[in-house]
Scaffold this motif. Structure first.
Motif, PDB file in Angstrom:
ATOM      1  N   ARG A  90      -1.446  11.691 -21.227  1.00  0.00           N
ATOM      2  CA  ARG A  90      -1.986  10.324 -21.155  1.00  0.00           C
ATOM      3  C   ARG A  90      -1.040   9.399 -20.391  1.00  0.00           C
ATOM      4  O   ARG A  90      -1.480   8.571 -19.584  1.00  0.00           O
ATOM      5  N   ILE A  91       0.265   9.535 -20.640  1.00  0.00           N
ATOM      6  CA  ILE A  91       1.233   8.698 -19.936  1.00  0.00           C
ATOM      7  C   ILE A  91       1.214   9.002 -18.443  1.00  0.00           C
ATOM      8  O   ILE A  91       1.154   8.091 -17.598  1.00  0.00           O
ATOM      9  N   LYS A  92       1.245  10.288 -18.093  1.00  0.00           N
ATOM     10  CA  LYS A  92       1.242  10.661 -16.672  1.00  0.00           C
ATOM     11  C   LYS A  92      -0.040  10.197 -15.986  1.00  0.00           C
ATOM     12  O   LYS A  92      -0.010   9.674 -14.865  1.00  0.00           O
ATOM     13  N   SER A  93      -1.174  10.381 -16.650  1.00  0.00           N
ATOM     14  CA  SER A  93      -2.454   9.977 -16.062  1.00  0.00           C
ATOM     15  C   SER A  93      -2.550   8.455 -15.939  1.00  0.00           C
ATOM     16  O   SER A  93      -3.094   7.933 -14.957  1.00  0.00           O
ATOM     17  N   GLY A  94      -2.015   7.746 -16.935  1.00  0.00           N
ATOM     18  CA  GLY A  94      -2.025   6.286 -16.893  1.00  0.00           C
ATOM     19  C   GLY A  94      -1.159   5.746 -15.778  1.00  0.00           C
ATOM     20  O   GLY A  94      -1.542   4.799 -15.077  1.00  0.00           O
ATOM     21  N   LEU A  95       0.020   6.333 -15.587  1.00  0.00           N
ATOM     22  CA  LEU A  95       0.909   5.891 -14.514  1.00  0.00           C
ATOM     23  C   LEU A  95       0.340   6.251 -13.145  1.00  0.00           C
ATOM     24  O   LEU A  95       0.491   5.484 -12.183  1.00  0.00           O
ATOM     25  N   LEU A  96      -0.308   7.409 -13.062  1.00  0.00           N
ATOM     26  CA  LEU A  96      -0.971   7.785 -11.810  1.00  0.00           C
ATOM     27  C   LEU A  96      -2.041   6.759 -11.459  1.00  0.00           C
ATOM     28  O   LEU A  96      -2.164   6.330 -10.299  1.00  0.00           O
ATOM     29  N   ALA A  97      -2.807   6.339 -12.463  1.00  0.00           N
ATOM     30  CA  ALA A  97      -3.831   5.315 -12.239  1.00  0.00           C
ATOM     31  C   ALA A  97      -3.191   3.989 -11.844  1.00  0.00           C
ATOM     32  O   ALA A  97      -3.694   3.277 -10.960  1.00  0.00           O
ATOM     33  N   ASP A  98      -2.068   3.632 -12.482  1.00  0.00           N
ATOM     34  CA  ASP A  98      -1.349   2.406 -12.127  1.00  0.00           C
ATOM     35  C   ASP A  98      -1.002   2.387 -10.639  1.00  0.00           C
ATOM     36  O   ASP A  98      -1.214   1.388  -9.940  1.00  0.00           O
ATOM     37  N   GLY A  99      -0.431   3.498 -10.164  1.00  0.00           N
ATOM     38  CA  GLY A  99      -0.034   3.565  -8.766  1.00  0.00           C
ATOM     39  C   GLY A  99      -1.223   3.515  -7.818  1.00  0.00           C
ATOM     40  O   GLY A  99      -1.211   2.780  -6.822  1.00  0.00           O
ATOM     41  N   LEU A 100      -2.255   4.298  -8.119  1.00  0.00           N
ATOM     42  CA  LEU A 100      -3.441   4.304  -7.254  1.00  0.00           C
ATOM     43  C   LEU A 100      -4.175   2.970  -7.298  1.00  0.00           C
ATOM     44  O   LEU A 100      -4.728   2.524  -6.288  1.00  0.00           O
ATOM     45  N   ASN A 101      -4.173   2.318  -8.468  1.00  0.00           N
ATOM     46  CA  ASN A 101      -4.794   0.995  -8.562  1.00  0.00           C
ATOM     47  C   ASN A 101      -4.046  -0.029  -7.716  1.00  0.00           C
ATOM     48  O   ASN A 101      -4.659  -0.927  -7.122  1.00  0.00           O
ATOM     49  N   SER A 102      -2.723   0.096  -7.640  1.00  0.00           N
ATOM     50  CA  SER A 102      -1.953  -0.820  -6.788  1.00  0.00           C
ATOM     51  C   SER A 102      -2.254  -0.571  -5.316  1.00  0.00           C
ATOM     52  O   SER A 102      -2.321  -1.516  -4.518  1.00  0.00           O
ATOM     53  N   ALA A 103      -2.432   0.704  -4.943  1.00  0.00           N
ATOM     54  CA  ALA A 103      -2.818   1.013  -3.564  1.00  0.00           C
ATOM     55  C   ALA A 103      -4.206   0.459  -3.267  1.00  0.00           C
ATOM     56  O   ALA A 103      -4.464  -0.090  -2.181  1.00  0.00           O
ATOM     57  N   MET A 104      -5.113   0.580  -4.239  1.00  0.00           N
ATOM     58  CA  MET A 104      -6.453   0.019  -4.084  1.00  0.00           C
ATOM     59  C   MET A 104      -6.394  -1.507  -3.976  1.00  0.00           C
ATOM     60  O   MET A 104      -7.124  -2.122  -3.178  1.00  0.00           O
ATOM     61  N   PHE A 151       0.831  -1.207   0.000  1.00  0.00           N
ATOM     62  CA  PHE A 151       0.000   0.000   0.000  1.00  0.00           C
ATOM     63  C   PHE A 151       0.867   1.259   0.000  1.00  0.00           C
ATOM     64  O   PHE A 151       0.687   2.166  -0.816  1.00  0.00           O
ATOM     65  N   PHE A 152       1.841   1.315   0.903  1.00  0.00           N
ATOM     66  CA  PHE A 152       2.685   2.505   0.982  1.00  0.00           C
ATOM     67  C   PHE A 152       3.629   2.602  -0.218  1.00  0.00           C
ATOM     68  O   PHE A 152       3.877   3.698  -0.737  1.00  0.00           O
ATOM     69  N   ALA A 153       4.157   1.465  -0.658  1.00  0.00           N
ATOM     70  CA  ALA A 153       5.094   1.485  -1.786  1.00  0.00           C
ATOM     71  C   ALA A 153       4.418   1.964  -3.068  1.00  0.00           C
ATOM     72  O   ALA A 153       5.061   2.560  -3.936  1.00  0.00           O
ATOM     73  N   ALA A 154       3.121   1.701  -3.202  1.00  0.00           N
ATOM     74  CA  ALA A 154       2.395   2.115  -4.417  1.00  0.00           C
ATOM     75  C   ALA A 154       2.453   3.622  -4.622  1.00  0.00           C
ATOM     76  O   ALA A 154       2.418   4.105  -5.761  1.00  0.00           O
ATOM     77  N   PHE A 155       2.578   4.386  -3.544  1.00  0.00           N
ATOM     78  CA  PHE A 155       2.597   5.837  -3.678  1.00  0.00           C
ATOM     79  C   PHE A 155       3.921   6.344  -4.243  1.00  0.00           C
ATOM     80  O   PHE A 155       4.022   7.513  -4.634  1.00  0.00           O
ATOM     81  N   ILE A 156       4.921   5.467  -4.291  1.00  0.00           N
ATOM     82  CA  ILE A 156       6.153   5.828  -4.993  1.00  0.00           C
ATOM     83  C   ILE A 156       5.838   6.024  -6.471  1.00  0.00           C
ATOM     84  O   ILE A 156       6.277   6.995  -7.095  1.00  0.00           O
ATOM     85  N   GLU A 157       5.064   5.101  -7.036  1.00  0.00           N
ATOM     86  CA  GLU A 157       4.683   5.237  -8.442  1.00  0.00           C
ATOM     87  C   GLU A 157       3.749   6.426  -8.642  1.00  0.00           C
ATOM     88  O   GLU A 157       3.820   7.109  -9.676  1.00  0.00           O
ATOM     89  N   VAL A 158       2.889   6.683  -7.682  1.00  0.00           N
ATOM     90  CA  VAL A 158       1.993   7.839  -7.781  1.00  0.00           C
ATOM     91  C   VAL A 158       2.804   9.124  -7.933  1.00  0.00           C
ATOM     92  O   VAL A 158       2.518   9.974  -8.788  1.00  0.00           O
ATOM     93  N   VAL A 159       3.833   9.271  -7.115  1.00  0.00           N
ATOM     94  CA  VAL A 159       4.676  10.477  -7.171  1.00  0.00           C
ATOM     95  C   VAL A 159       5.499  10.494  -8.458  1.00  0.00           C
ATOM     96  O   VAL A 159       5.563  11.514  -9.166  1.00  0.00           O
TER      97      VAL A 159
END
Length: 475
Positions: A296-310, A129-137
Motif C-alpha cells: 500500500r505504501i509503495k503503491s501510494g507513493l507511486l501514485a503520488d509521483g505520477l499524480n505530480s507528473a499529471m 514533470f521530470f522531477a516527479a519521476f524521482i518519486e516514481v522511482v
C-alpha cells in the motif's frame, strides 16, 4: 502509574463506515464536503502565492482551476487504484506547499533573463514533470531511501522550507511585493483580523470550527476588505465560462539549474507521504506492517509521483497526500474509499469553472498573508517536531546548526555566492538546496557512533521531552 508507563492514546476505532463499506448517498456527500472544505485552502493557496509573487495575475484563474481539477483526478487515482498505482485509501491529493520556495526561485530565474509568462510557466511545469519521476522511482525503494534521507535530514529541510517562506507571508501581510502602501496600518489590521480569527476558532472544542478556521478566517477577511473598499468585484477579469484542461498549455521547457532544487524536494516528499499514508491506514483500521502495508505504501507513493507528473502536464504544481484529511476521517467516522469518488467529483467540478479562481484572485494580499503566516509557520514547526523526535544530541545538533545556518545565511546574504561560477551560483541561491546538501553530506560524514554521549553530557530536559513524546501522534 508514571507518565512513561501510561497507556498511549489510540486512534478512534468506532468507524461508522470502514474502508470497503459503501455509505449511502447523503452520508457520502456530507463526508466529501467536509474533506473538500478542510483541503480547499491548501489546494489553491500555493497557486495564488506563486501567481501573485511572479506577476502571473492574468493566468491565476486558469491555474487555480487546474489545481482543483488535478487534485480531483489524483484523489480518484489514489482511492480507485489502477494496477500497482494507488493506495486504495481515502487519501486526498492536493497542491504541496513544500515546493513553493524552489518554484519561486525557478520563476525568478526565468524572469531575470527576460522570460515572459509563458516561458516562466513552461519552465516550472517542465521541470516539475521530470522531477516527479524521482518519486516514481524512489517509491519502490522507500526502505533504502530512509537510510540516506534520515529524520535529521528531512527535519532540517522541512524547517528550512517553512522558515524561507515566512518572508513571503509577512510581505503579503504588509501589502504584497511592490505595494505602494507596504506596511500600512490598514494592511496589518486586515492580516491581524484573519490571524486572530484562526487563533480564536482553534480555542473551541468544536472540531468543525477548528477544521474550518482558515476558511472562516479568509472569508471574514475578504468580507471586511470588501466593506473597506479593498475588493472591487467590477474588476473581475474576463474569464471563459468553462476551463478546458489543455496539456502543457504554456509550452514545455527544461532547465537544469531550476531542476536541481525541485529534485531535492522530491527526494523527501516520499518520506512525508509515507507517514501520512501510515496514519491514514491506522485511522482506517488497516494493517501498518506486513506485505499488505508495504504494498500500500509503495503503491501510494507511486501514485503520488505520477499524480505530480499529471499535475505538471495539466499546468498545476506538484501534489502530495494531504495529512489534514486524516483528521476529517476521525471526526466523521467515515473511512470508506468510495467517498473519495465524491470528493474527486466535487473538485473536478469546481476546477471546470475559472470564475472560482477569478474571485479568489481578488483576495487582498494582507488577507492571504494572515493565513499563510500560520501555514508556513506550521511547516517549520513540523520540521522541528521531526528533529525533536530524531533526538537533538551532539551529532544532530551539529548537522542542523550548520545546515540551517548555511541555508538561511545564503538567503539573507546572497553576496556570499558572488565569486562562484554562474551555474553553481544559480543552483545554490536556493536556501533549500544549500541546506539539503549540507545536511546530507554531514549525515554521511558524521558516523552514528558520534551520537554516543558521555555521562557529563547528559541533558535531563531533553530526555524528559523524549519520554513525554507520543510516537502514535502523527503530524
Amino acid at each position: 502509574m508514571s507518565d512513561a508507563q501510561a497507556p498511549r492514546p489510540r486512534y478512534k476505532s468506532d468507524l461508522i463506515y470502514g474502508l470497503e463499506d459503501r455509505p449511502h448517498f447523503t452520508a457520502a456527500i456530507f463526508a466529501a464536503l467536509q474533506h473538500v472544505l478542510a483541503s480547499f485552502v491548501g489546494i489553491i493557496t500555493p497557486t495564488l502565492i506563486v501567481g501573485g509573487v511572479l506577476g502571473l495575475e492574468s493566468e491565476v484563474p486558469y491555474l487555480v482551476s487546474m489545481a482543483l481539477f488535478v487534485s480531483g483526478l489524483g484523489t480518484f487515482v489514489q482511492a480507485r487504484t489502477f494496477g500497482p498505482i494507488g493506495s486504495g485509501l481515502l487519501c486526498l491529493q492536493g497542491t504541496s506547499f513544500s515546493f513553493i520556495s524552489v518554484i519561486l526561485s525557478a520563476g525568478f530565474m526565468v524572469k531575470a533573463r527576460g522570460g515572459g509568462t509563458d516561458e516562466i510557466l513552461s519552465t516550472i511545469f517542465g521541470v516539475c514533470f521530470f522531477a516527479a519521476f524521482i518519486e516514481v522511482v524512489l517509491s519502490q525503494f522507500i526502505g533504502k531511501l530512509r537510510k540516506l534521507i534520515t529524520p535529521v535530514v528531512t527535519g532540517t529541510i522541512i524547517t528550512l522550507m517553512g522558515l524561507s517562506l515566512i518572508k513571503v507571508a509577512v510581505t503579503d501581510m504588509a501589502g504584497g511585493f511592490g505595494a505602494s502602501d507596504l506596511g500600512a496600518a490598514s494592511n496589518m489590521g486586515l492580516a491581524a483580523l484573519v490571524l486572530l480569527t484562526i487563533v480564536v476558532l482553534n480555542r473551541f472544542n468544536n472540531p468543525f470550527l477548528r477544521l474550518g478556521s482558515i476558511v472562516i478566517g479568509l472569508t471574514l477577511g475578504f468580507v471586511v476588505a470588501w466593506l473597506m473598499g479593498r475588493v472591487d468585484l467590477a474588476t473581475l477579469p474576463q474569464v471563459p465560462l468553462i476551463s478546458v484542461p489543455v496539456p502543457f498549455k504554456y509550452g514545455f521547457s527544461f532547465d537544469w539549474v531550476a531542476f536541481i532544487p525541485v529534485a531535492v524536494i522530491f527526494l523527501i516528499s516520499p518520506l512525508e507521504a509515507a507517514g501520512d499514508l501510515t496514519a491514514n491506514s491506522m485511522i482506517s483500521q488497516q494493517p501498518v506492517k506486513g506485505p499488505l502495508y508495504i504494498k500500500r505504501i509503495k503503491s501510494g507513493l507511486l501514485a503520488d509521483g505520477l499524480n505530480s507528473a499529471m499535475a505538471a502536464t495539466f499546468n498545476s504544481l506538484p501534489m502530495v497526500t494531504f495529512a489534514q484529511n486524516n483528521g476529517v476521517i476521525q471526526l466523521t467516522g467515515v473511512a470508506s474509499r468510495y467517498v473519495a469518488y465524491f470528493i474527486a467529483g466535487l473538485l473536478v467540478l469546481l476546477g471546470l469553472f475559472p470564475m472560482v479562481g477569478a474571485v479568489l484572485q481578488l483576495m487582498p494580499k494582507p488577507v492571504l498573508g494572515g493565513a499563510t503566516l500560520i501555514m508556513f509557520g506550521t511547516v517549520a514547526v513540523a520540521g522541528i517536531k521531526i528533529l525533536a523526535e530524531a533526538g537533538l544530541h551532539r551529532r544532530n545538533v551539529l548537522i542542523v546548526a550548520i545546515s540551517l545556518g548555511m541555508g538561511l545565511g545564503v538567503a539573507a546574504v546572497p553576496e556570499v555566492l558572488r565569486d562562484l561560477p554562474k551555474a553553481l551560483k544559480n543552483i545554490f541561491e536556493s536556501p533549500i538546496t544549500v541546506g539539503a546538501f549540507c545536511a546530507i553530506v554531514l549525515n554521511i560524514f558524521l558516523p552514528e557512533a558520534f551520537i554516543e554521549l558521555e555521562e557529563d553530557e547528559f541533558d535531563p530536559e531533553s530526555s524528559t521531552l523524549k519520554v513525554m513524546q507520543d510516537p502514535d501522534v502523527t503530524k
